[in-house]
Design an enzyme around this catalytic site. Sequence first.
Site, PDB file in Angstrom:
ATOM      1  N   ASP A  97      84.663 -88.081   2.655  1.00  0.00           N
ATOM      2  CA  ASP A  97      83.313 -88.577   2.902  1.00  0.00           C
ATOM      3  C   ASP A  97      83.318 -90.083   2.638  1.00  0.00           C
ATOM      4  O   ASP A  97      83.238 -90.523   1.494  1.00  0.00           O
ATOM      5  CB  ASP A  97      82.314 -87.847   1.990  1.00  0.00           C
ATOM      6  CG  ASP A  97      80.873 -88.318   2.215  1.00  0.00           C
ATOM      7  OD1 ASP A  97      80.677 -89.373   2.837  1.00  0.00           O
ATOM      8  OD2 ASP A  97      79.952 -87.619   1.743  1.00  0.00           O
ATOM      9  N   LYS A 150      76.105 -94.714   7.097  1.00  0.00           N
ATOM     10  CA  LYS A 150      75.550 -95.933   6.492  1.00  0.00           C
ATOM     11  C   LYS A 150      75.875 -97.256   7.218  1.00  0.00           C
ATOM     12  O   LYS A 150      75.072 -97.738   7.989  1.00  0.00           O
ATOM     13  CB  LYS A 150      75.957 -95.993   5.026  1.00  0.00           C
ATOM     14  CG  LYS A 150      75.301 -94.851   4.232  1.00  0.00           C
ATOM     15  CD  LYS A 150      75.162 -95.150   2.773  1.00  0.00           C
ATOM     16  CE  LYS A 150      74.143 -94.235   2.119  1.00  0.00           C
ATOM     17  NZ  LYS A 150      74.683 -93.026   1.512  1.00  0.00           N
ATOM     18  N   PHE A 181      78.118 -86.765  -3.956  1.00  0.00           N
ATOM     19  CA  PHE A 181      76.895 -86.740  -3.151  1.00  0.00           C
ATOM     20  C   PHE A 181      77.274 -86.654  -1.685  1.00  0.00           C
ATOM     21  O   PHE A 181      78.034 -87.480  -1.187  1.00  0.00           O
ATOM     22  CB  PHE A 181      76.023 -87.984  -3.393  1.00  0.00           C
ATOM     23  CG  PHE A 181      74.725 -87.907  -2.623  1.00  0.00           C
ATOM     24  CD1 PHE A 181      73.643 -87.172  -3.092  1.00  0.00           C
ATOM     25  CD2 PHE A 181      74.595 -88.541  -1.387  1.00  0.00           C
ATOM     26  CE1 PHE A 181      72.469 -87.059  -2.364  1.00  0.00           C
ATOM     27  CE2 PHE A 181      73.408 -88.439  -0.658  1.00  0.00           C
ATOM     28  CZ  PHE A 181      72.346 -87.701  -1.149  1.00  0.00           C
TER      29      PHE A 181
END
Length: 397
Positions: free
Chosen positions: A213, A242, A126
């Site tokens: 990532d 995040k 993702f």
Amino acid sequence: MHLMNNYGRLPVAFSHGDGVWLWDTDGKQYLDAITGIAVTGVGHAHPRLVRAISEQAGRLIHASNLYRIPEQERLADRLAAISGMDRVFFCNSGCEANEAAIKIARLHGHQKGIDQPVIVVMEKSFHGRTMATLSATGNRKVQAGFEPLLAGFARVPYDDRATIAHVAETNKNVVAVLVEPVQGEGGVNVPDDGYLAFLRELCDAHGWLLMLDEVQSGMGRTGKWFAHQWCGIEADVMTLAKGLGNGFPIGACLARGSAAEAFTPGKHGSTFGGNPLACVAAQTTLDIIDEEGLIENASRMGQLIRDGLADSLRGLGAVREIRGKGLMIGIELDRPCGEIVRNGLDAGILVNVTADTVVRMLPPLVIRQPEATRLVEQVSELIHAFVRTNEPVPAAG
Ligand SMILES: *Cc1c(COP(=O)(O)O)cnc(C)c1O
């Protein structure tokens, strides 16, 4: 109701929080074991972060990247020091950080004379919801309806060496690999110990950029500042978001060596990216993680929670695997288990289910032993109750 219908929301709204706790608008208290999906690592309403954001808001929120921004320069120095990377580009989210990484990879390819550059990406990955990042994402549900997808990605299975080695032999247009050191949305998938080092060697042998990532796995969550530091390798490009601002929106794309020199004035930018307020929020989040020893705590609490879950779920046939690193924890069941999220709400604990069958926990880095014990008790009770009331469908024949 004038909101677009793009979220399947649970019927609860929160009014305030404190550390590992949240309260809904009816005054009910919840243990927050999801932290807004790996965001509020230092907990809710941390007094030091509240003060830093308030004071900076009173001085200067935004100026523009037309000018120097000292707060941004200081934050870049700090991130470089803890990551070993050379330069940082700031944006506002994880998908934007990955967009920057994808653009760097393409510039890197063009500089080498490859005019149709390809980035190797993984199944079950993702990387975000923008057109480039959903094209990179390995989940058909994320892509369906948005075709044509962006070209220039080659997909291989995660944690598999043979397929990507074959791609290296046969595809001369590859310029980079984009990979999560631990897959989050894909089901909390932890690769084999040597996998990232293998990718590092493959990238070195072929002149590819290794782009990690770490949007979900970074910022101390796995018990190191960044998950790839567990295996002692260095990335060429790394993306963060995040947990970086503890909920204040900020993302970052970090690069090392020639990848760090790819962008020149005019090649990329962001109006809000790296504004003084966002950078002070991130700087203060880093200070708190450092000074409160939260990385070490994440490692210890993660172990304690996984061990506790292994004990309390032992012998339960429906549990396929308990896995994770630090405070990125998944329990894979043998059947879809989305309803556990709602049962958790009733029980006063926030967890999440990803990849249909994986109960995911992303507790705050500030969690201590009493709350960790409570988390283990509540989650194992939820799973025991779910399994009791949901017999697996027997196989036909
Ligand atoms: C959440 C996530 C993203 C996307 O971040 P946004 O801020 O929602 O754009 C990208 N990569 C990973 C690994 C993520 O977990």
